[in-house]
Every structure is written in C-alpha cells, then in structure tokens.
Design a protein around this motif. Sequence first.
Motif, mmCIF file in Angstrom:
data_model
loop_
_atom_site.group_PDB
_atom_site.id
_atom_site.type_symbol
_atom_site.label_atom_id
_atom_site.label_comp_id
_atom_site.label_asym_id
_atom_site.label_seq_id
_atom_site.Cartn_x
_atom_site.Cartn_y
_atom_site.Cartn_z
ATOM 1 N N PRO A 84 0.980 -1.676 0.334
ATOM 2 C CA PRO A 84 -0.174 -0.182 -0.059
ATOM 3 C C PRO A 84 0.664 1.610 0.483
ATOM 4 O O PRO A 84 -0.019 1.954 -0.410
ATOM 5 C CB PRO A 84 -0.807 -0.041 1.319
ATOM 6 C CG PRO A 84 -0.153 -1.448 2.419
ATOM 7 C CD PRO A 84 0.407 -2.217 1.249
ATOM 8 N N GLU A 85 2.010 1.090 0.594
ATOM 9 C CA GLU A 85 2.601 2.338 0.636
ATOM 10 C C GLU A 85 3.164 2.624 -1.108
ATOM 11 O O GLU A 85 4.117 3.808 -1.306
ATOM 12 C CB GLU A 85 4.476 2.090 0.973
ATOM 13 C CG GLU A 85 5.427 1.406 0.479
ATOM 14 C CD GLU A 85 5.058 0.096 0.418
ATOM 15 O OE1 GLU A 85 6.111 -0.704 -0.183
ATOM 16 O OE2 GLU A 85 4.128 -0.740 1.142
ATOM 17 N N ARG A 86 3.215 1.941 -1.807
ATOM 18 C CA ARG A 86 3.463 2.642 -3.730
ATOM 19 C C ARG A 86 2.139 2.196 -3.681
ATOM 20 O O ARG A 86 1.593 2.101 -4.654
ATOM 21 C CB ARG A 86 5.242 1.448 -3.508
ATOM 22 C CG ARG A 86 4.211 0.246 -4.136
ATOM 23 C CD ARG A 86 5.335 -0.419 -4.520
ATOM 24 N NE ARG A 86 5.945 -2.133 -4.952
ATOM 25 C CZ ARG A 86 6.228 -2.797 -5.361
ATOM 26 N NH1 ARG A 86 8.010 -2.685 -4.763
ATOM 27 N NH2 ARG A 86 6.272 -4.047 -5.668
ATOM 28 N N GLU A 87 2.539 3.438 -5.558
ATOM 29 C CA GLU A 87 1.925 3.597 -6.250
ATOM 30 C C GLU A 87 1.422 2.106 -7.355
ATOM 31 O O GLU A 87 0.978 1.982 -8.052
ATOM 32 C CB GLU A 87 1.058 4.908 -7.201
ATOM 33 C CG GLU A 87 0.762 5.915 -5.682
ATOM 34 C CD GLU A 87 -0.350 6.031 -5.061
ATOM 35 O OE1 GLU A 87 -1.419 5.465 -6.511
ATOM 36 O OE2 GLU A 87 -0.675 6.360 -4.515
ATOM 37 N N SER A 88 3.014 1.201 -7.763
ATOM 38 C CA SER A 88 3.443 1.203 -8.208
ATOM 39 C C SER A 88 4.294 0.117 -8.362
ATOM 40 O O SER A 88 4.754 0.179 -7.272
ATOM 41 C CB SER A 88 3.583 1.249 -10.238
ATOM 42 O OG SER A 88 3.685 2.516 -10.292
#
Length: 684
Positions: A508-512
Amino acid sequence: MASSKDKDLKRVWEPLKIGKVEFRNRILQPAHSSQHGDPREHVFSDRQIAYFRERAKGGVALSVTETVAAARSAKGSFFNVVDVYDEACIPSMERMGDAVHEHGGRIMVQLASMGVHDKGRMFIDRPKPIWGASRIPSLMHNEMPQVMGPAEFKELAHDFGISAANVKRGGLDGVELHGAHSYGLAQFMSPTYNKRTDAYGGTPAKRCRLLIDCAEQVRVRVGDDFVVGVRLSWDEFMGPEGGITPEQSEEQISVLADTGLFDYFSISAGGYHTIHLALPGMEDTAPEGWLAPFSKRAKEIVGDRAKVFVVGKIRDLHTAEAILRDDAADMVALARQLLTDPFTVKKTEEGREDEIIRCNRCNECAGRLWEHRELICALNPVSGRESYWGDGSLKKVPKKKIKKVLIIGGGPAGMKCAALAAKRGHAVTLMEQRDVLGGHLRLYEQLPGMSDWGIAIDNLTREVRNAGVQVTLNSAADLDTLREFGADEYVIATGATYEDTGLSLYRPERESIPGSDLPHVLDVGSVARLVLEDPQGLGNNVLILDETGSSLPFAVAEIMAKAGTTVEVLSPRIYAGERIYRNLDILFIFPRLKQLGVRVTHQHFVEAIRPGEVDVYDIWAGPGEVSTRRDVDSVVMSILRVPNDALFNAAEAILENVTRIGDVAAPRDATAVIYDGEELGRRL
C-alpha cells in the motif's frame, strides 16, 4: 406453435406412480443445499417455501429439499440447517407442502446425518463431538470424530424415524435418506471412511447396515404407504481401495433392494474427494446425462422392486427423454438447470424453449455453499429471491409512465437491464460500440475451459430479442450521442479494464511496481486477446502476477504453455487460484497446468521489473530478500480492474437521470453485474 408435449417428449410427460403418490411427469429437482433455512429457528423459511413454490409453478413434478438434520447429532454442518427432528419444524413443512401442492407439484425431504463433515462447534450453545464410522476426519474440516458404537447406532436410527414421522405429519410426500456424496450414511457405505471390521463394515454388504437400520426405523414410524427413497453415489472415482466403485454399488443396491424398504433409488456420483465430479463445472468435459449408464445398471439389478432416478449434467428435457426411452431411469433430475430457470419444464411444454435461461455450470451456486451463504444463480438473479421477484412480480408500467431509455454498453449488465426494462413496457435502446453483444464474456468464451460463458451470452441475447429491445451495434457513444438521443433515462454500462501498474494492497505504500511502465509489461485482458491471435506473441518466458485468483490468468497461461512458452503464475495469496477453488474448476485446471509445466508460485510478490529480469520475494520474508527471475520476455499484470467511467462522469455532470451499473460502477464478477441489470431494469 405446437407444444413439445404433443410432439417430441412422450416419456417425459408420462405420469409416474410410486405407492399412493402420483407425479405428473418424469422431471424432478433433486436435493441441493440452499442455505435458505431459518438460521435461528432452524425451520423451513418463507424464502425456501417461495423457492419450491416457484418450481412447482414451473411444472416440476417433484422437488426434494436440501439435506436437513434428521437427528440430534446431525445439526452442525451448515449454519442455516433445517432441523426436522424437532417438532417445531412441522408448521413450516405444512406451509411448504401447501405451497407446492397448490401448483400440482410434490415435495419430499432429504434426511441426513453429516458424519465427519459436521462441525462440532458450529453452534455456540450446542458444542459436541462429531460422529464417524472410523477414526477418519473430514478432508475439509479435519475434525477428529467420535467413533460410533451401539448406543450411537441406536440413537441415529431412532432419530431418523422420528424425523420421517415429522415430515409425514407436515403433509409432505415422502423422505429420501442421504446415502451419497460422503455424508454420514454414505461414509459407512464407503471404504474411504469406513475401516470397520464388525457388523457395520468390512464388506460392501456390511457397510449397508447403518443405512438399513435407519430405513427400518423410518418404516416403523411412517408405514408402508409413505414414499421412502435413498440417494446413492454409484462411483466415488477413487479406485477399489479408495472409495465406492460401480462393482461395490451393484452389490450394495442389490442388498438394499432386497430389504423392500425403499421405493426408489436416486443415482448420483462423487464424494468429498471428488466433489468436482458431483458438481461438474464448465471445465468438465463429460457428456450431458453422463451418469445414465450407472442408473441403467441400477434398474437392471433393482427390477420392479423400486424405481430409479438419475442426475448428471442434464439441462434440457430432450436429454431426459433420451434417458427415459433407453430405460436408464424412471425419473430424471435437473438440479442446477432448475435453479437457473424454474420454468424449464413449463416453457418446454408450451413450446417456449427460446425463453429458457440455460445453466452454464459456472458454479456460483456451489461457491456460495462453501461460504455458508444463501443459494443464488449467477445467470438468473430471481433464483433465491422468489419471495419478492418470483413469477408475476414483473409488472407493466402504465402507459403514461413509459420511458425512453438509452443504455450504453452491451455487456451482461446492460443486456439484463435492457431486457427487464423492455419487458415492463419501456422503449429501450441498447447501444454497443462493438459488432456483437456480450461484453467481456465474449473474451471468456474463447478461452480454455470457459466456452460455456457463451451460454450466458446466448441467454441474454435471446432475452433482449424477445423483450423487443432496439439494439444498435458498432456505435461508440459520447456525450453528444446522449444529448441528441434525448432519453428519459440514461444507463451507463461501459464496463471496466484491467490496469497494468501493479497497484496492490500487498504494497500500500507505493502506487506501482517499479518498471511496470516498461513496454513488455501488459495487463491480462490485453494479453488474453493477444495470445488468442498469437500464442507465442509474448516470447519464450512469461511471468504472470495474479491477485484475482480467477480463471483468466490461468487460461492465458495454458494457451501460452501449449505453444511452448515457459510460464510462471506468481501470487501473493496463501494459495493461487482462490476463486477457481471456490467453484471447483481448480481441480480440472491445475492438473492440466502441471502437465504443461506451468510453474505456480504461491505467497510471493514482485518487487521490481527490469528488461529481462523480475525481482520477486516471499511475502513472509519481505522485500529485503529478493530472488531474480531471469530471461523474462514479458510480465503480465492480473491484479485490478478500473471502471471505464469517463462517459458516466461527463454525462452525470450535465444530464439528469443518469445511472451506472455493472463494472463501471464497481468492477465485479458476472453474478454481481447481472444482478445490477435485473435490479435497475425492475426499478426504472
């Protein structure tokens, strides 16, 4: 049009008499778990009664209720179980009998003990040890049983007798003892669970003893003029040492027929180890009516001592007719087909087969059973909701309230909505940008093991046509299209698209995923279309990252692997393929993938993608400990779908009465989006 009753189906329409009970034709709906029982009182609910009333209205001669608790020891396998041992159930049976008899049908109750497939701690105030033939736990629940002895045998047989008497007092037409599918009595019949060497085990004949004990007590309580049948698994498909075989069944049915206790034998197959054969999904390739050779052999052995029923992937009355003409059964069971369309019999009789909703064996019904959720049908949202959406509930709108309705998107949600709204009298136009209706189901029907999604498309296409919907194909809609049309109601059903960024709740800490923007990273929807054209189009080595657990990524893997591509399916889930386990397709798909050399890696995720390389990690070790997959030509993302909602957002801003349904509202499965269409079509 001349009715089929006068033309093709002579045997189907013949009445059948068993004892004093006459059945109006040769079609029954066999026992199948509905989970519609009252969860507090454990009686037949109004929802259940409406369900069986609908089948009687639809022309079914006999319905057998789902497995019910026929003993004090048997209450626990399902939370919504009906308890017919308790006299409190009698009033609900009276209401159910009245509802079915009013429409010319007959109804019986399937009496069962669950054996090791019970759950001892299901009910907070009634914990108990479960009972078993031997010290063999359930394959599913892994709860060790108390081995039954003389006291338990006596209690179980006594309780079956009491339960049968309660059914008779409730005014129903008979009882069926459940001796199939690895439940309690069937466990004694099968060497899978019965390792005894006493009078209740050791030979096929001795393994019948408990069933006979229970049937004798039933007869003591109900007499000889009440219909008593038994359901049997003729083959458990596990070999002579592993389970029941046809040879053992021949011996056992002879023993049972000799007792004179049973009016009929209902032939099924499979057990918990082979449940995918008892509930074959669309992956299964056996022919329709595939159990008829078993029932034909049963009839040869039983002779005139009892009737024989059979089930087995039967979706139409013409298959039933062929079975009856071959003298392979006296009555033919349609299970999931009559769940899908309770009016299959009546529509056939009236020459309206073009209106029948056909089952495609997607097994949404089975999936909900494992989850202890109420039975529904993916293709017909009315099933399970007959108490408010049943026959006669769809009302025509008054002339002054007829609306001009424009629906954009000819997928399952849009098609279902269009059909329902048009049936009610609205003037409906369905606009689709492609040259065919069906939406994403058109892709599914082309993939391995998924061709029966074409049945769903056919159902909806006929429903749209029969309802008089104006269909416009090859018509891409934009805001100007909507404004120029001038509808009273706009329905946007433009679906959803797979995305390829790797956005995931596992990180969840990264967009991709780093590297997801590289040209060799593609979404699974696009890849499915590509490999149908060129199975080797993604190169020699492909990694698929899947979080959906659905059929699509595995079908893509199968196509590529058959073409010689090295494929790995990697999933962060506890096990890959959760949704295909739910509908039992995993038991067909994974063996094929194994033979093709597809590597399935569970509990792993992707940390980063580079040209030719993918860093992956064990979710329990974390991204600090990566291993690298090398020589990877393509990476396929099968994670999230995003709504195609640009048109809806634009239209909602300037037009009134704009509604979105299906995947454009929230990307979900076919069950949910078809429901969306039904609900809005009834409400517009």
